[in-house]
Every structure is written in C-alpha cells, then in structure tokens.
Design a protein around this motif. Structure first.
Motif, PDB file in Angstrom:
ATOM      1  N   ILE A  93      31.202  43.600  41.142  1.00 45.08           N
ATOM      2  CA  ILE A  93      30.130  42.794  40.550  1.00 45.08           C
ATOM      3  C   ILE A  93      30.607  42.158  39.243  1.00 45.08           C
ATOM      4  O   ILE A  93      30.340  40.979  38.971  1.00 45.08           O
ATOM      5  CB  ILE A  93      28.874  43.662  40.319  1.00 45.08           C
ATOM      6  N   ASP A  94      31.339  42.935  38.444  1.00 49.21           N
ATOM      7  CA  ASP A  94      31.894  42.377  37.204  1.00 49.21           C
ATOM      8  C   ASP A  94      32.868  41.236  37.511  1.00 49.21           C
ATOM      9  O   ASP A  94      32.878  40.206  36.821  1.00 49.21           O
ATOM     10  CB  ASP A  94      32.615  43.470  36.411  1.00 49.21           C
ATOM     11  N   ALA A  95      33.707  41.423  38.541  1.00 47.06           N
ATOM     12  CA  ALA A  95      34.655  40.372  38.916  1.00 47.06           C
ATOM     13  C   ALA A  95      33.918  39.109  39.328  1.00 47.06           C
ATOM     14  O   ALA A  95      34.298  37.988  38.953  1.00 47.06           O
ATOM     15  CB  ALA A  95      35.553  40.865  40.054  1.00 47.06           C
ATOM     16  N   THR A 107      34.203  28.655  28.770  1.00 42.95           N
ATOM     17  CA  THR A 107      35.531  28.828  28.187  1.00 42.95           C
ATOM     18  C   THR A 107      35.401  29.478  26.831  1.00 42.95           C
ATOM     19  O   THR A 107      34.319  29.599  26.270  1.00 42.95           O
ATOM     20  CB  THR A 107      36.243  27.470  28.018  1.00 42.95           C
ATOM     21  N   ASP A 108      36.528  29.928  26.293  1.00 43.62           N
ATOM     22  CA  ASP A 108      36.518  30.472  24.938  1.00 43.62           C
ATOM     23  C   ASP A 108      37.334  29.573  24.025  1.00 43.62           C
ATOM     24  O   ASP A 108      37.766  28.502  24.422  1.00 43.62           O
ATOM     25  CB  ASP A 108      37.043  31.918  24.931  1.00 43.62           C
ATOM     26  N   PRO A 112      40.407  25.559  27.706  1.00 41.25           N
ATOM     27  CA  PRO A 112      40.055  25.716  29.120  1.00 41.25           C
ATOM     28  C   PRO A 112      41.168  26.311  29.972  1.00 41.25           C
ATOM     29  O   PRO A 112      40.921  27.174  30.803  1.00 41.25           O
ATOM     30  CB  PRO A 112      39.728  24.284  29.555  1.00 41.25           C
ATOM     31  N   GLY A 113      42.411  25.851  29.780  1.00 36.13           N
ATOM     32  CA  GLY A 113      43.499  26.336  30.625  1.00 36.13           C
ATOM     33  C   GLY A 113      43.734  27.824  30.474  1.00 36.13           C
ATOM     34  O   GLY A 113      43.806  28.570  31.454  1.00 36.13           O
ATOM     35  N   LEU A 114      43.864  28.272  29.226  1.00 37.51           N
ATOM     36  CA  LEU A 114      44.110  29.692  28.980  1.00 37.51           C
ATOM     37  C   LEU A 114      42.907  30.531  29.401  1.00 37.51           C
ATOM     38  O   LEU A 114      43.048  31.606  29.958  1.00 37.51           O
ATOM     39  CB  LEU A 114      44.419  29.910  27.495  1.00 37.51           C
ATOM     40  N   ALA A 115      41.693  30.011  29.163  1.00 45.57           N
ATOM     41  CA  ALA A 115      40.489  30.744  29.535  1.00 45.57           C
ATOM     42  C   ALA A 115      40.437  30.944  31.049  1.00 45.57           C
ATOM     43  O   ALA A 115      40.038  32.003  31.530  1.00 45.57           O
ATOM     44  CB  ALA A 115      39.251  29.998  29.059  1.00 45.57           C
ATOM     45  N   GLU A 118      43.058  33.624  31.972  1.00 44.63           N
ATOM     46  CA  GLU A 118      42.600  34.947  31.548  1.00 44.63           C
ATOM     47  C   GLU A 118      41.419  35.427  32.385  1.00 44.63           C
ATOM     48  O   GLU A 118      41.316  36.606  32.729  1.00 44.63           O
ATOM     49  CB  GLU A 118      42.223  34.912  30.063  1.00 44.63           C
ATOM     50  N   GLY A 119      40.538  34.493  32.737  1.00 45.12           N
ATOM     51  CA  GLY A 119      39.394  34.859  33.565  1.00 45.12           C
ATOM     52  C   GLY A 119      39.824  35.326  34.943  1.00 45.12           C
ATOM     53  O   GLY A 119      39.336  36.349  35.451  1.00 45.12           O
ATOM     54  N   LEU A 120      40.751  34.590  35.552  1.00 42.62           N
ATOM     55  CA  LEU A 120      41.240  34.989  36.877  1.00 42.62           C
ATOM     56  C   LEU A 120      41.963  36.328  36.827  1.00 42.62           C
ATOM     57  O   LEU A 120      41.815  37.164  37.724  1.00 42.62           O
ATOM     58  CB  LEU A 120      42.157  33.905  37.441  1.00 42.62           C
ATOM     59  N   LEU A 121      42.760  36.527  35.767  1.00 37.95           N
ATOM     60  CA  LEU A 121      43.449  37.816  35.625  1.00 37.95           C
ATOM     61  C   LEU A 121      42.445  38.945  35.436  1.00 37.95           C
ATOM     62  O   LEU A 121      42.603  40.043  35.986  1.00 37.95           O
ATOM     63  CB  LEU A 121      44.417  37.765  34.436  1.00 37.95           C
ATOM     64  N   GLY A 122      41.403  38.695  34.644  1.00 38.89           N
ATOM     65  CA  GLY A 122      40.382  39.714  34.431  1.00 38.89           C
ATOM     66  C   GLY A 122      39.645  40.057  35.720  1.00 38.89           C
ATOM     67  O   GLY A 122      39.392  41.233  36.020  1.00 38.89           O
ATOM     68  N   ALA A 123      39.299  39.037  36.511  1.00 36.24           N
ATOM     69  CA  ALA A 123      38.623  39.283  37.785  1.00 36.24           C
ATOM     70  C   ALA A 123      39.549  40.021  38.743  1.00 36.24           C
ATOM     71  O   ALA A 123      39.138  40.970  39.432  1.00 36.24           O
ATOM     72  CB  ALA A 123      38.171  37.958  38.396  1.00 36.24           C
TER      73      ALA A 123
END
Length: 268
Positions: A93-95, A107-108, A112-115, A118-123
């Motif tokens: 669910i978090d992913a 984005t943070d 956008p690119g790094l976000a 990082e988002g895909l790696l986190g998921a």
C-alpha cells in the motif's frame, strides 16, 4: 456428500496460497506503463493471506486437542504468518501511494528527475520488503500442517482417510511441491524439473498427476514455465502421512522464528 477438510489440509492450502502470492509478487514489475495499478491489483492477494492465517488460528483454537508445546509452537507460527502478511500488504500500500504521488506530478526540492528516480527506488524497496516478509510462508505453513497432523495422530484425532500408496520418491515429491520448491520448464519439447535440493524426475511428477495428486499452473509472466501444486486430493494424501516415522522431519519440530524487524508501516 463432500468430505470435511481437516485443519492440516487447510494449512497445506494456505501454503499453496503463499506460493501463488510469492510467484505473482516476483513477477510484479514497476517498469510498466501503470505500476501503481499493478501493485493495487496484487494487494488483495496479500491481504487474503493475512485473513487466511487468522482463520487458521481460529480453527486451531477450536480443535479438541490437548494443547501441547508442539501445538503452542504451531499457533505462534501461524500468528507470525498473519503478522508478516499484514506487514507485507502495508508495504505494498505504501508503494502504491508513492507511485500515485509520482503519477500526480508530486516532486521535492531536488527536482523532477531526481524525485522520480527516488520515488521509484522507494516504491521498489517496499515491494522487495513485501517479498522478503512472505517468502518463507509456504515452508512455515507446511511445517505447521505437519506439526498439527502429527499431533492429531498422536492424540487419536487424525481423520480416518484411506492412505494413498506412495513410493518414497512420490512422497518426497509431494512434500517438495507443498513447500513451493517444484517448477517445470518446457523447452524444445522437453520438461525439466527444478526442485531445489530434492532431485525429482518428470516421471514422478506425471505419476502423481495421474493419481490426481498434483497439477500445474503457468507462472505469471514467465514463458514456458509452470509451478506444480497439490490438488485437494493431494492435500488429503499428504496429511495422511503426517505422524508416521517415514515422514518424520525436522521441519515439523523446529522452533518458531522471532518476528523480524522491518521498516515501520503506517497505522491503518
């Protein structure tokens, strides 16, 4: 009139559910066009595992058994399975939430690119945690089924099923299949059996299929490869062997593992 399903058979069915869940989760990829939807489709399967483990706990509680240390160990193992499946569902669910945020353009300050990376790696890390939490589910459900079946036989409470005649190789095959260790690759018109540390031949698999004890299911998103599962008749045949010296195994008496430390999940 249908034959009542015994608690050990229910636990072998739970092991099969874990096997299917793990195969599907292994095939889950976040590189497709709709990764959040792919994760969303899988979450109910993981939540089903948690509910099924809780149901098994309730079934065990209501058995007319003397609750020996072995039975108490089985109950703890089932609680672990329920806990691990629940945590795995939370990680998925978090992913999905992370992937939804990416899709919405969140984005943070890093850009956008790094976000996105990082988002895909986190998921992906959350999906990997879900895999790790449930990967031993088939082994534990099988071990608990054998432990319970053995104790029911010792207390003269085992179902009176007529045992199926099995060779040593066939019995070893049923046990390996129940733990999710057996798959078949079809290549160049031939079948190749993968069975972990227990070598099995395709002739043994076919003999058990002829007895309606095994069947094959295609592995998700893997061409020419199949997972071998027990049939309901196979559950019954295998549970009828529990508690006999021929099938004694350290897996039925090992102590329950402690709860693993995992990344915290959100309260739900």
């Amino acid at each position: 009139m249908p034959v009542p399903v015994s608690p050990p058979e229910q636990l072998l069915a739970l092991a099969s559910d874990f096997i299917r869940h793990n195969d599907a989760l292994t095939a889950l990829t976040l590189t497709g066009p709709a990764p959040a939807a792919a994760v969303l489709r899988h979450i109910p399967t993981t939540q089903h595992l948690a509910r099924a483990a809780h149901t098994a706990i309730d079934v065990l509680k209501h058995q007319p058994l003397h609750h020996t240390s072995a039975i108490r160990t089985g109950a703890v193992r089932l609680k672990q399975l329920a806990y691990l499946a629940t945590e795995a569902a939370d990680h998925l669910i978090d992913a999905m939430d992370v992937l939804d945020a990416i899709r919405a353009g969140s984005t943070d300050n890093a850009g956008p690119g790094l976000a996105l990376r990082e988002g895909l790696l986190g998921a992906a890390s959350r999906v990997q945690l879900a895999r790790e939490l449930t990967v031993l589910g088939p082994d534990d459900a099988f071990a608990t089924a054998e432990l319970l079946g053995t104790e029911m036989r010792r207390q003269d409470l085992a179902p009176g099923h007529e045992p199926t005649r099995l060779s040593t190789a066939q019995l070893a095959a049923l046990r390996s299949v129940a733990q999710g260790h057996v798959s078949i690759t079809n290549w160049a018109g031939r079948n190749y059996v993968s069975s972990g540390e227990s070598p099995l031949t395709i002739s043994t698999i076919r003999a058990l299929e002829a007895k309606d004890l095994l069947h094959r299911e295609s592995l998700p998103h893997v061409a020419d490869q199949e997972r071998v599962h027990l049939t309901p008749t196979g559950y019954r045949a295998l549970t009828a062997t529990f508690g006999h010296s021929r099938t004694s195994s350290s897996s039925s008496t090992r102590t329950a593992r402690p709860m693993p430390a995992t990344a915290p999940s959100r309260a739900r």
